[in-house]
Design a protein around this motif. Structure first.
Motif, PDB file in Angstrom:
ATOM      1  N   VAL A   1       0.875  -1.173   0.000  1.00  0.00           N
ATOM      2  CA  VAL A   1       0.000   0.000   0.000  1.00  0.00           C
ATOM      3  C   VAL A   1       0.912   1.223   0.000  1.00  0.00           C
ATOM      4  O   VAL A   1       1.853   1.311   0.798  1.00  0.00           O
ATOM      5  CB  VAL A   1      -0.911  -0.003   1.242  1.00  0.00           C
ATOM      6  N   PHE A   2       0.639   2.169  -0.902  1.00  0.00           N
ATOM      7  CA  PHE A   2       1.518   3.312  -1.111  1.00  0.00           C
ATOM      8  C   PHE A   2       0.692   4.592  -1.025  1.00  0.00           C
ATOM      9  O   PHE A   2      -0.267   4.760  -1.779  1.00  0.00           O
ATOM     10  CB  PHE A   2       2.210   3.212  -2.470  1.00  0.00           C
ATOM     11  N   ASP A   3       1.063   5.459  -0.114  1.00  0.00           N
ATOM     12  CA  ASP A   3       0.322   6.700   0.136  1.00  0.00           C
ATOM     13  C   ASP A   3       1.155   7.871  -0.367  1.00  0.00           C
ATOM     14  O   ASP A   3       2.187   8.218   0.216  1.00  0.00           O
ATOM     15  CB  ASP A   3       0.050   6.828   1.641  1.00  0.00           C
ATOM     16  N   GLY A   4       0.712   8.470  -1.464  1.00  0.00           N
ATOM     17  CA  GLY A   4       1.463   9.556  -2.074  1.00  0.00           C
ATOM     18  C   GLY A   4       1.143  10.907  -1.467  1.00  0.00           C
ATOM     19  O   GLY A   4       0.125  11.090  -0.795  1.00  0.00           O
ATOM     20  N   HIS A   5       2.028  11.853  -1.693  1.00  0.00           N
ATOM     21  CA  HIS A   5       1.783  13.253  -1.305  1.00  0.00           C
ATOM     22  C   HIS A   5       2.504  14.153  -2.298  1.00  0.00           C
ATOM     23  O   HIS A   5       3.480  13.746  -2.933  1.00  0.00           O
ATOM     24  CB  HIS A   5       2.263  13.529   0.132  1.00  0.00           C
ATOM     25  N   GLY A   6       1.977  15.354  -2.482  1.00  0.00           N
ATOM     26  CA  GLY A   6       2.534  16.248  -3.496  1.00  0.00           C
ATOM     27  C   GLY A   6       2.190  15.801  -4.904  1.00  0.00           C
ATOM     28  O   GLY A   6       2.884  16.133  -5.861  1.00  0.00           O
ATOM     29  N   GLY A   7       1.106  14.995  -5.026  1.00  0.00           N
ATOM     30  CA  GLY A   7       0.699  14.457  -6.315  1.00  0.00           C
ATOM     31  C   GLY A   7       0.816  12.944  -6.331  1.00  0.00           C
ATOM     32  O   GLY A   7       1.456  12.345  -5.468  1.00  0.00           O
ATOM     33  N   PRO A   8       0.213  12.295  -7.322  1.00  0.00           N
ATOM     34  CA  PRO A   8       0.175  10.828  -7.365  1.00  0.00           C
ATOM     35  C   PRO A   8       1.365  10.173  -8.059  1.00  0.00           C
ATOM     36  O   PRO A   8       1.493   8.952  -8.047  1.00  0.00           O
ATOM     37  CB  PRO A   8      -1.104  10.556  -8.161  1.00  0.00           C
ATOM     38  N   ALA A   9       2.262  10.946  -8.684  1.00  0.00           N
ATOM     39  CA  ALA A   9       3.290  10.378  -9.559  1.00  0.00           C
ATOM     40  C   ALA A   9       4.185   9.373  -8.843  1.00  0.00           C
ATOM     41  O   ALA A   9       4.422   8.265  -9.334  1.00  0.00           O
ATOM     42  CB  ALA A   9       4.131  11.500 -10.178  1.00  0.00           C
ATOM     43  N   CYS A  10       4.718   9.738  -7.689  1.00  0.00           N
ATOM     44  CA  CYS A  10       5.666   8.862  -7.000  1.00  0.00           C
ATOM     45  C   CYS A  10       5.000   7.565  -6.547  1.00  0.00           C
ATOM     46  O   CYS A  10       5.550   6.476  -6.754  1.00  0.00           O
ATOM     47  CB  CYS A  10       6.288   9.582  -5.807  1.00  0.00           C
ATOM     48  N   SER A  11       3.833   7.661  -5.945  1.00  0.00           N
ATOM     49  CA  SER A  11       3.169   6.449  -5.442  1.00  0.00           C
ATOM     50  C   SER A  11       2.802   5.504  -6.588  1.00  0.00           C
ATOM     51  O   SER A  11       2.921   4.284  -6.464  1.00  0.00           O
ATOM     52  CB  SER A  11       1.921   6.800  -4.628  1.00  0.00           C
ATOM     53  N   GLN A  12       2.369   6.052  -7.707  1.00  0.00           N
ATOM     54  CA  GLN A  12       1.991   5.217  -8.858  1.00  0.00           C
ATOM     55  C   GLN A  12       3.201   4.474  -9.416  1.00  0.00           C
ATOM     56  O   GLN A  12       3.124   3.284  -9.745  1.00  0.00           O
ATOM     57  CB  GLN A  12       1.344   6.078  -9.945  1.00  0.00           C
ATOM     58  N   VAL A  13       4.325   5.149  -9.527  1.00  0.00           N
ATOM     59  CA  VAL A  13       5.535   4.539 -10.072  1.00  0.00           C
ATOM     60  C   VAL A  13       6.121   3.526  -9.101  1.00  0.00           C
ATOM     61  O   VAL A  13       6.468   2.397  -9.471  1.00  0.00           O
ATOM     62  CB  VAL A  13       6.572   5.630 -10.418  1.00  0.00           C
ATOM     63  N   VAL A  14       6.229   3.909  -7.848  1.00  0.00           N
ATOM     64  CA  VAL A  14       6.835   3.040  -6.841  1.00  0.00           C
ATOM     65  C   VAL A  14       6.003   1.776  -6.625  1.00  0.00           C
ATOM     66  O   VAL A  14       6.548   0.691  -6.428  1.00  0.00           O
ATOM     67  CB  VAL A  14       7.012   3.809  -5.518  1.00  0.00           C
ATOM     68  N   SER A  15       4.680   1.897  -6.677  1.00  0.00           N
ATOM     69  CA  SER A  15       3.822   0.737  -6.418  1.00  0.00           C
ATOM     70  C   SER A  15       4.069  -0.385  -7.408  1.00  0.00           C
ATOM     71  O   SER A  15       3.936  -1.563  -7.076  1.00  0.00           O
ATOM     72  CB  SER A  15       2.347   1.144  -6.445  1.00  0.00           C
TER      73      SER A  15
ATOM     74  N   MET B   1      10.858  14.168 -13.226  1.00  0.00           N
ATOM     75  CA  MET B   1      10.879  15.213 -12.210  1.00  0.00           C
ATOM     76  C   MET B   1       9.604  15.216 -11.366  1.00  0.00           C
ATOM     77  O   MET B   1       9.639  15.524 -10.171  1.00  0.00           O
ATOM     78  CB  MET B   1      11.084  16.583 -12.852  1.00  0.00           C
ATOM     79  N   SER B   2       8.467  14.870 -11.978  1.00  0.00           N
ATOM     80  CA  SER B   2       7.224  14.824 -11.187  1.00  0.00           C
ATOM     81  C   SER B   2       7.296  13.708 -10.150  1.00  0.00           C
ATOM     82  O   SER B   2       6.779  13.851  -9.040  1.00  0.00           O
ATOM     83  CB  SER B   2       6.016  14.617 -12.102  1.00  0.00           C
ATOM     84  N   VAL B   3       7.964  12.596 -10.499  1.00  0.00           N
ATOM     85  CA  VAL B   3       8.162  11.514  -9.533  1.00  0.00           C
ATOM     86  C   VAL B   3       9.111  11.963  -8.431  1.00  0.00           C
ATOM     87  O   VAL B   3       8.870  11.728  -7.247  1.00  0.00           O
ATOM     88  CB  VAL B   3       8.714  10.249 -10.230  1.00  0.00           C
ATOM     89  N   ALA B   4      10.202  12.635  -8.817  1.00  0.00           N
ATOM     90  CA  ALA B   4      11.220  13.047  -7.853  1.00  0.00           C
ATOM     91  C   ALA B   4      10.723  14.114  -6.893  1.00  0.00           C
ATOM     92  O   ALA B   4      11.089  14.130  -5.707  1.00  0.00           O
ATOM     93  CB  ALA B   4      12.458  13.541  -8.587  1.00  0.00           C
ATOM     94  N   MET B   5       9.881  15.005  -7.359  1.00  0.00           N
ATOM     95  CA  MET B   5       9.431  16.114  -6.520  1.00  0.00           C
ATOM     96  C   MET B   5       8.219  15.759  -5.675  1.00  0.00           C
ATOM     97  O   MET B   5       7.903  16.451  -4.707  1.00  0.00           O
ATOM     98  CB  MET B   5       9.128  17.329  -7.392  1.00  0.00           C
ATOM     99  N   SER B   6       7.496  14.703  -6.040  1.00  0.00           N
ATOM    100  CA  SER B   6       6.434  14.200  -5.160  1.00  0.00           C
ATOM    101  C   SER B   6       7.037  13.099  -4.301  1.00  0.00           C
ATOM    102  O   SER B   6       8.221  12.797  -4.403  1.00  0.00           O
ATOM    103  CB  SER B   6       5.257  13.665  -5.989  1.00  0.00           C
ATOM    104  N   GLY B   7       6.232  12.494  -3.435  1.00  0.00           N
ATOM    105  CA  GLY B   7       6.765  11.463  -2.549  1.00  0.00           C
ATOM    106  C   GLY B   7       5.719  10.425  -2.215  1.00  0.00           C
ATOM    107  O   GLY B   7       4.545  10.561  -2.575  1.00  0.00           O
TER     108      GLY B   7
END
Length: 455
Positions: A84-98, A193-199
Motif C-alpha cells: 500500500v503506497f500513500d502519495g503526497h505532493g501528487g500521485p506520480a511517486c506512489s503510482q511509479v513506486v507501487s 521530475m514529477s516523480v522526484a518532486m512528489s513522494g
C-alpha cells in the motif's frame, strides 16, 4: 496528531459542514454501494496455498487519488508480496513506486543460479512475479528507462550472494529510491521530475511459508488479527509510524544533524516545518544537496522549492523498517492500510471488524469438520458460526466492510446519513475531512502442512 483527537475534530467539522450546506443531497443505499465497491477486488488462491486469498479496496478523496496498491505472487520462489503506497505532493511517486518496488523485491529473492539463467534468456522486470488486478503499465517512453534501471539493479545485486531476506528487502527499497534520483538528474523531463518532486510512504508485506516480512516507510500501518482458543480476537501491531509522534524517530533525525539545527529540523511536528512523514520514497527536495536544488530544481519550480533552514541534507531517508513475524496457528489475517483508514479506526477496531466479517461470511458457507479439529476446536467454530448469524455482512469484501465502518460506523451500527455525507462531499472539499483510503487484507491458511506456490 493524536488519532482520537483527529477523529473527533473531523466529526465536528463534518457536522458543521452539513449544517451549513444542508441542501447536500442524500445518496441512496444503492449509490453508496456503487461508490464503495467501485475499486474492490478479491482473489482466492488454490487449496493448499499459504494464503486463502486477499481482499483489497480503495476510496479516493484527492482528485486524482494519491494512493496506490499492488499485489503479486512470486514466480520463482514460494511467496506473495503486496503493498500500500500513500502519495503526497501528487500521485506520480506512489503510482511509479507501487509497480517498480515489487519487481525489484521479487528479483532480489530469486536464487542466484535461477537469476543468472533468467537474465541470460532475456528476463524483464515482469519475469519474476505475477501481478493480480493490474491492467495498466508504463508508457513506452518511460518504460524503457525503468527497464534499464531494473537490469542495472539486478546485475549489481548478483555481486551479493548472501541470502538474508531482511537485507534484500531493505536494499530493494533503497536501490529503487536511488534510481528515482538518478533518473531525474540524468534524464530530467516532466515524468522523472514529477516523480522526484512528489513522494510516497509505503507498507509492503512479503509472505513466505512460515513468515511475514513487513517493510514500512512512513505512516502506513500493518496489523495481525489472531483468534484465541476462546474465540476472542487479538490485535498485533507490527509497524511503528515514522512521524513526530515517534520519539525514537525524532531522536534519530536530530542525531544526524548539528545541535544548532535542533529547533529547525522538526518544526510544527513536520520535517523542516513541511513534511509530516519522517521517512519516504521520492521527495528529493529533502535529500539532494543544496547545489543540486539550485541547479536542477529552482529553475523549474522556483526558490520556494528549497525548504527553509536547508543546511545539512539529506534530511529524509527511504530506508524501511523491516519486521519479521512468524505466522502462528492462531494468526488469521493481516491488514495493511494507508493512514486514511487509521485516522478513523484503531488497530483493535480494525481487527474486530475483520474478525466479525469472517464470522459473518462463515455462517453463509457449509460447515466442514477438518481432520485436525479437536472437539473443543469444533465447539468454538460452531459457536462462532452461531454468532456470525448476527453479523451477516453487507459486503463480501472485508476491505469494503472496513471502509463502510470507518466512514459510517457508530456505536449503534452503520449510520447511512453519516456515510452518505462523507461520500457526497465535493472533490475540492473532501480532502479537508478525510484522506484517501487504501486497504489490503490477507487471509492465512492455518489448515495446511505443506504449502504450494501462490498463483
Amino acid at each position: 496528531m493524536n488519532k482520537s483527537f483527529f477523529k473527533f475534530t473531523i466529526l465536528n467539522q463534518i457536522t458543521e459542514f452539513v449544517n451549513k450546506y444542508c441542501s447536500l443531497s442524500i445518496l441512496s443505499p444503492y449509490d453508496v454501494n456503487l461508490i464503495l465497491r467501485e475499486n474492490e477486488y478479491c482473489h482466492i488462491f488454490p487449496k493448499g496455498s499459504r494464503l486463502k486469498g486477499f481482499d483489497t479496496n480503495q476510496l479516493a478523496s484527492n482528485n486524482p487519488i494519491e494512493d496506490s496498491r499492488t499485489e503479486a505472487s512470486l514466480i520463482h520462489t514460494n511467496g506473495f508480496v503486496c503493498g500500500v503506497f500513500d502519495g503526497h505532493g501528487g500521485p506520480a511517486c506512489s503510482q511509479v513506486v507501487s509497480k517498480r518496488l515489487l519487481r525489484y523485491l521479487a528479483a532480489s529473492l530469486v536464487p542466484y543460479d535461477t537469476l543468472c539463467k533468467e537474465l541470460s534468456e532475456g528476463a524483464t522486470s515482469q519475469s519474476f512475479l505475477k501481478c493480480h488486478n493490474d491492467k495498466v503499465d508504463f508508457v513506452k517512453e518511460i518504460r524503457d528507462l525503468y527497464e534499464e534501471s531494473f537490469l542495472r539493479y539486478v546485475h549489481l545485486s548478483l555481486a551479493n550472494k548472501k541470502y538474508d531476506i531482511k537485507e534484500r528487502i531493505e536494499n530493494s527499497v533503497i536501490s529503487l529510491d536511488e534510481d528515482l534520483s538518478r533518473e531525474a538528474l540524468e534524464y530530467p523531463n516532466v515524468r522523472t521530475m514529477s516523480v522526484a518532486m512528489s513522494g510516497a510512504v509505503a507498507c509492503v508485506a512479503l509472505v513466505t511459508d512460515v513468515n511475514v516480512y513487513i517493510a514500512n516507510i512512513g505512516d502506513c500501518a500493518a496489523v495481525i488479527g489472531s483468534c484465541s482458543e476462546s474465540g476472542q480476537w487479538i490485535t498485533k501491531v507490527l509497524t511503528h509510524e515514522h512521524n513526530s509522534d515517534n520519539i525514537a524517530e525524532v531522536k534519530r533525525i536530530l542525531s544526524e544533524h548539528p545541535v544548532k539545527e535542533k529547533d529547525t529540523v522538526i518544526r510544527n511536528d513536520r520535517l523542516l516545518g513541511q513534511l509530516a512523514p519522517l521517512r519516504a520514497l521520492g521527495d528529493f527536495r529533502y535529500k539532494w544537496s543544496k547545489n543540486i536544488l539550485k541547479q536542477v530544481v529552482v529553475p523549474k519550480f522556483g526558490e520556494i522549492a528549497v525548504p527553509l533552514h536547508y543546511n545539512t541534507p539529506p534530511y529524509l531517508t527511504a530506508k524501511p523498517e523491516v519486521i519479521c513475524h512468524k505466522i502462528l496457528e492462531n494468526d488469521k489475517f493481516l491488514v495493511i492500510a494507508s493512514d486514511g483508514l487509521w485516522d478513523f479506526l484503531s488497530p483493535t477496531q480494525v481487527v474486530n471488524l475483520v474478525g466479525e466479517h469472517i464470522l459473518g461470511k462463515a455462517f453463509l458457507e457449509p460447515f466442514s469438520f477438518m481432520e485436525n479439529h479437536t472437539i473443543k476446536k469444533a465447539f468454538v467454530t460452531l459457536t462462532q458460526r452461531k454468532d456470525g448469524k448476527k453479523h451477516k455482512p453487507l459486503d463480501q469484501n472485508s476491505a469494503t466492510h472496513l471502509i463502510r465502518n470507518a466512514l459510517g460506523g457508530t456505536e449503534y451500527g452503520i449510520e447511512h446519513s453519516k456515510l452518505s455525507y462523507y461520500l457526497s462531499l465535493p472533490k475540492d472539499i473532501s480532502r479537508q475531512y478525510r484522506d484517501d483510503i487504501t486497504i489490503t487484507v490477507l487471509f492465512f491458511n492455518n489448515d495446511i502442512k505443506n504449502s504450494k506456490t501462490l498463483s
